[in-house]
Design an enzyme around this catalytic site. Structure first.
Site, short mmCIF file in Angstrom:
data_model
loop_
_atom_site.label_atom_id
_atom_site.label_comp_id
_atom_site.label_asym_id
_atom_site.label_seq_id
_atom_site.Cartn_x
_atom_site.Cartn_y
_atom_site.Cartn_z
N GLY A 174 -11.47 -2.23 -14.44
CA GLY A 174 -10.55 -2.46 -15.56
C GLY A 174 -10.62 -1.25 -16.49
O GLY A 174 -11.02 -0.15 -16.07
N THR B 237 -11.33 -3.40 -31.55
CA THR B 237 -12.57 -2.64 -31.41
C THR B 237 -13.17 -2.62 -30.00
O THR B 237 -14.13 -1.90 -29.77
CB THR B 237 -13.63 -3.20 -32.38
N LYS C 131 -0.14 4.20 -33.96
CA LYS C 131 -0.60 3.09 -34.81
C LYS C 131 -1.26 3.68 -36.06
O LYS C 131 -2.21 4.45 -35.95
CB LYS C 131 -1.59 2.23 -34.00
C1 LIG Z 1 -7.19 -11.81 -25.85
C2 LIG Z 1 -7.74 -10.42 -25.82
C3 LIG Z 1 -7.08 -9.39 -26.48
C4 LIG Z 1 -7.62 -8.11 -26.49
N1 LIG Z 1 -7.00 -7.11 -27.21
C5 LIG Z 1 -7.62 -5.92 -27.33
C6 LIG Z 1 -7.07 -4.88 -28.14
O1 LIG Z 1 -5.99 -5.01 -28.72
N2 LIG Z 1 -7.75 -3.74 -28.25
C7 LIG Z 1 -8.94 -3.52 -27.61
O2 LIG Z 1 -9.56 -2.47 -27.78
N3 LIG Z 1 -9.43 -4.45 -26.79
C8 LIG Z 1 -8.82 -5.64 -26.64
N4 LIG Z 1 -9.35 -6.58 -25.83
C9 LIG Z 1 -10.50 -6.25 -24.99
C10 LIG Z 1 -10.03 -5.47 -23.78
O3 LIG Z 1 -9.09 -6.20 -23.05
C11 LIG Z 1 -11.22 -5.15 -22.89
O4 LIG Z 1 -12.24 -4.60 -23.66
C12 LIG Z 1 -10.85 -4.14 -21.85
O5 LIG Z 1 -9.71 -4.51 -21.18
C13 LIG Z 1 -11.99 -3.95 -20.89
O6 LIG Z 1 -12.08 -4.99 -19.99
P1 LIG Z 1 -13.09 -4.80 -18.80
O7 LIG Z 1 -12.73 -3.57 -18.06
O8 LIG Z 1 -14.47 -4.91 -19.33
O9 LIG Z 1 -12.84 -6.10 -17.91
P2 LIG Z 1 -11.60 -6.51 -16.84
O10 LIG Z 1 -10.34 -5.90 -17.30
O11 LIG Z 1 -11.72 -7.94 -16.73
O12 LIG Z 1 -12.06 -5.77 -15.55
C14 LIG Z 1 -13.03 -6.31 -14.69
C15 LIG Z 1 -13.00 -5.57 -13.37
O13 LIG Z 1 -14.04 -6.08 -12.57
C16 LIG Z 1 -13.51 -6.38 -11.29
N5 LIG Z 1 -14.28 -7.45 -10.70
C17 LIG Z 1 -14.69 -8.61 -11.28
N6 LIG Z 1 -15.35 -9.37 -10.38
C18 LIG Z 1 -15.37 -8.65 -9.22
C19 LIG Z 1 -15.91 -8.88 -7.92
N7 LIG Z 1 -16.53 -10.01 -7.59
N8 LIG Z 1 -15.74 -7.92 -6.99
C20 LIG Z 1 -15.09 -6.77 -7.28
N9 LIG Z 1 -14.56 -6.50 -8.49
C21 LIG Z 1 -14.70 -7.43 -9.44
C22 LIG Z 1 -12.07 -6.78 -11.54
O14 LIG Z 1 -11.28 -6.68 -10.39
C23 LIG Z 1 -11.70 -5.74 -12.60
O15 LIG Z 1 -11.36 -4.53 -11.95
C24 LIG Z 1 -8.81 -7.86 -25.79
C25 LIG Z 1 -9.43 -8.87 -25.07
C26 LIG Z 1 -8.91 -10.15 -25.08
C27 LIG Z 1 -9.62 -11.23 -24.32
#
Ligand SMILES: Cc1cc2nc3c(=O)[nH]c(=O)nc-3n(C[C@H](O)[C@H](O)[C@H](O)COP(=O)(O)OP(=O)(O)OC[C@H]3O[C@@H](n4cnc5c(N)ncnc54)[C@H](O)[C@@H]3O)c2cc1C
Length: 488
Positions: free
Chosen positions: A13, A333, A77
């Protein structure tokens, strides 16, 4: 040669690809970087608003800002407008810019409050804030006078960084992680198809699943729901609207708040709410009724628990992104926390097999940073005048962290805002939100008495005039986007 030669990033992600891109940029071919992700599982797909520090990340990657905005359908922004947070019908802006100008070692706001207390015509805080004036007027230019962040499409951002990281030598493996092999520490990720992906160090970017840091290492989670009780969100895109506003809007609702984020190709909307106080159906209705353009998809539900992992770096595993913890997106954040974790990890990169001290330092700094952001978010909820609503009453009546209590009371008594250098939100941010939420100081610094009343009035008038003059020189935000970074 680096002591850690191979890094495996679990998850692709925003967190996974930001980490991969940054490590590839900094360490180049001396570090073997593999990223495992699963298209079948997908990403959370939200995270569209940022804070200005992201410019530092982009410049570390040597990204061209216009190209980056074009690729991600982004806009500029200048701040966040808070509607209805102090009370219904009231609004204020937390802008990213300076508010006024300090005079003789003393922050501006002491003079401004003193003038108001003595019945002067100091006007509003926003009269001294070019960022705010430009945001409300829908204007923007790259200028030393303005401080900007971005709105962008989170999916396009991850795809953009993926291209960057793969071009920099990162190997992507498509597959579902079924298990994690742990002996003393993590040895390998086992994929559903039987492959094992081994490495010296592992970065958990698997989002809320936290497969490595929690699933494998059982690190533990500190739950902050007693301070930040919202636990669900609904996200829905709607058609783009004109003009493109250069700010995020956060509108308080009966049991939470809704966001509105303008992008080039659509508007991002969502409702963050507390399931103890409102049903999913009511939350859905409250979100849909306030869209200002046609919905482009069904609303997507998301559940979360606000808090943080007890350790962000545990053994040979580091959690970055949602796997590390979650603070609701009120001040945008999360992406910043990803960025600062990456920067901190690069500074504290493991020097050998024994990295306990580095991990300790990483954890202490990260926890301080998260708690500081947590306090700032609680402030928005706690100091409210929405007396007829049970959710808001419980926020007003809750016991807040001592650190926040101290800051509010110090400000109320003396107008002092003493912000430690490591805190991401600086004096203008705390000032705008404290004032916006209705906390008024009883006194200001005694030094203000040494400036004659007429001189002070002239100083304040000059600043207001300067702000007004500079605003007139700025082009429309829409026109700026169109000219420099429009996605054609
Ligand atoms: C409602 C909401 C609104 C938000 N708005 C903002 C905002 O305006 N500004 C901001 O800075 N942040 C915001 N965020 C936070 C932001 O979305 C996240 O910090 C950012 O997208 C990072 O997500 P991530 O990469 O940690 O997780 P994810 O995007 O969930 O990525 C997880 C990854 O792990 C992989 N994965 C999981 N399990 C497995 C598995 N078993 N095998 C292989 N791969 C796997 C998935 O395929 C994916 O690629 C928001 C969050 C929420 C919940």
């Amino acid at each position: 040669m680096l002591p850690v030669k191979s890094i495996v990033i679990a998850g692709g992600g925003t967190a996974g690809w930001m980490t991969a891109a940054a490590l590839a940029r900094v360490f180049g071919p001396s570090l073997n970087i593999t990223l495992v992700e699963s298209d079948e599982i997908g990403t959370i797909g939200v995270g569209e608003a940022t804070i200005p520090a992201i410019a530092r990340f982009n410049s570390m990657l040597r990204l061209d800002e216009d190209a980056f905005l074009r690729e991600t359908q982004g806009t500029f922004k200048l701040g966040i407008e808070f509607r209805g947070w102090r009370e219904r019908g009231h609004s204020y802006m937390h802008s990213f810019g300076a508010v006024g100008r300090d005079l003789a070692y003393l922050p501006f706001h002491h003079y401004w409050y003193q003038d108001r207390m003595q019945g002067g015509d100091a006007g509003e805080l926003g009269d001294y804030d070019l960022n705010q004036a430009a945001a409300y007027a829908g204007r923007f230019a790259r200028s030393d006078d303005l401080v900007h962040a971005f709105h962008f499409d989170a999916g396009l951002y991850a795809a953009f960084l993926r291209r960057y990281a793969e071009a920099g030598g990162v190997t992507r493996i498509e597959g579902r992680i079924a298990d994690v092999a742990v002996e003393e520490d993590i040895r390998a990720l086992r994929l559903a198809d039987g492959r094992a992906i081994a490495g010296d160090f592992f970065i958990d970017c698997t989002g809320f699943r936290a497969l490595l840091i929690e699933g494998a290492l059982k690190t533990g989670y500190e739950d902050w729901r007693h301070w930040l009780p919202c636990d669900r969100a609904l996200a829905v895109p709607s058609a783009r609207t004109c003009p493109l506003l250069p700010y995020t809007r956060a509108t308080a609702q009966t049991a939470g708040w809704t966001w509105r984020i303008p992008l080039q190709h659509r508007t991002g909307n969502g409702h963050v709410y507390c399931s103890d106080h409102i049903s999913d159906e009511e939350a859905h209705a409250a979100l849909m009724v306030q869209l200002d353009s046609e919905a482009l998809a069904d609303a997507r539900p998301i559940r979360f628990t606000t808090g943080r992992r007890k350790k962000l770096w545990n053994k040979n595993c580091l959690a970055i992104g949602l796997s590390a913890g979650f603070i609701e997106p009120l001040e945008s954040t999360s992406i910043h926390l990803i960025q600062s974790a990456i920067e901190r990890f690069i500074m504290l990169f493991p020097r050998g097999p024994d990295h306990d001290r580095l991990a300790q330092d990483f954890n202490d700094s990260s926890i301080h940073e998260m708690e500081n952001i947590r306090d700032f978010i609680i402030l928005h909820y706690h100091v409210n005048g929405r007396y007829d609503e049970t959710f808001w009453n419980s926020c007003r009546n809750m016991t807040i962290p001592d650190s926040l209590h101290h800051r509010i009371e110090l400000f109320r008594d003396t107008a002092a805002l003493h912000i430690p250098p490591a805190d991401i939100f600086r004096l203008p941010s705390w000032l705008q939100v404290l004032h916006g939420q209705g906390v008024e100081p009883q006194a200001v610094h005694p030094f203000t008495e040494r400036v004659a009343r007429d001189d002070r009035a002239r100083f304040l008038r000059g600043l207001r005039f300067e702000c007004h003059e500079r605003l007139e020189l700025l082009p429309a935000h829409d026109a700026f986007v169109w000219r420099h970074c429009y996605h054609r």
